[in-house]
Scaffold this motif. Structure first.
Motif, PDB file in Angstrom:
ATOM      1  N   THR A 228       0.851  -1.188   0.000  1.00  0.00           N
ATOM      2  CA  THR A 228       0.000   0.000   0.000  1.00  0.00           C
ATOM      3  C   THR A 228       0.887   1.239   0.000  1.00  0.00           C
ATOM      4  OG1 THR A 228      -0.028   0.124   2.406  1.00  0.00           O
ATOM      5  CG2 THR A 228      -1.764  -1.203   1.356  1.00  0.00           C
ATOM      6  N   THR A 229       0.288   2.381  -0.262  1.00  0.00           N
ATOM      7  CA  THR A 229       1.042   3.636  -0.227  1.00  0.00           C
ATOM      8  C   THR A 229       1.639   3.848   1.159  1.00  0.00           C
ATOM      9  OG1 THR A 229      -0.400   4.586  -1.918  1.00  0.00           O
ATOM     10  CG2 THR A 229       0.904   6.122  -0.611  1.00  0.00           C
ATOM     11  N   GLU A 230       0.880   3.555   2.199  1.00  0.00           N
ATOM     12  CA  GLU A 230       1.383   3.713   3.570  1.00  0.00           C
ATOM     13  C   GLU A 230       2.564   2.782   3.838  1.00  0.00           C
ATOM     14  OE1 GLU A 230       0.013   2.875   8.141  1.00  0.00           O
ATOM     15  OE2 GLU A 230      -1.531   3.324   6.666  1.00  0.00           O
TER      16      GLU A 230
END
Length: 108
Positions: free
Chosen positions: A25-27
């Protein structure tokens, strides 16, 4: 590589990317990944210590000044830059008076 670094440069991404068996994920990318570009982008007049300190100010603005100083020391140790921490980066266009700047390996 643009897809792996989450850069948006056209095209359509197809497939899945996992990190440790979990979807990337981006996180998760921001927490666990970093990109070291092929070309160096440094201010010729700043030292290795200065570059790390400014990077921490930009990428970890939530750190208190004491935490930022400690993180700078940890990064200097982890990257093997303690011995050249006060050496300015220099460049082909801006040579450092009295000797060379950081080597290309040290800049990366």
């Amino acid at each position: 590589l643009s897809m792996l670094t989450l850069e948006r440069r056209g095209g359509v991404g197809v497939g899945d990317i996992a990190l440790g068996g979990q979807p990337l994920t981006t996180e998760a990318y921001r927490r666990h990944c970093a990109v070291v570009q092929q070309q160096d982008h440094h201010w010729a007049c700043l030292s290795a210590r200065d570059h790390l300190r400014y990077a921490l100010q930009l990428y970890r603005p939530h750190l208190r000044p004491s935490e930022r100083r400690a993180a700078t020391e940890q990064l200097l140790e982890a990257t093997g830059l303690v011995g050249c921490q006060h050496t300015r980066a220099g460049s082909a266009l801006v040579p450092i008076t009295g000797g060379g700047g950081l080597s290309s390996g040290q800049r990366r």
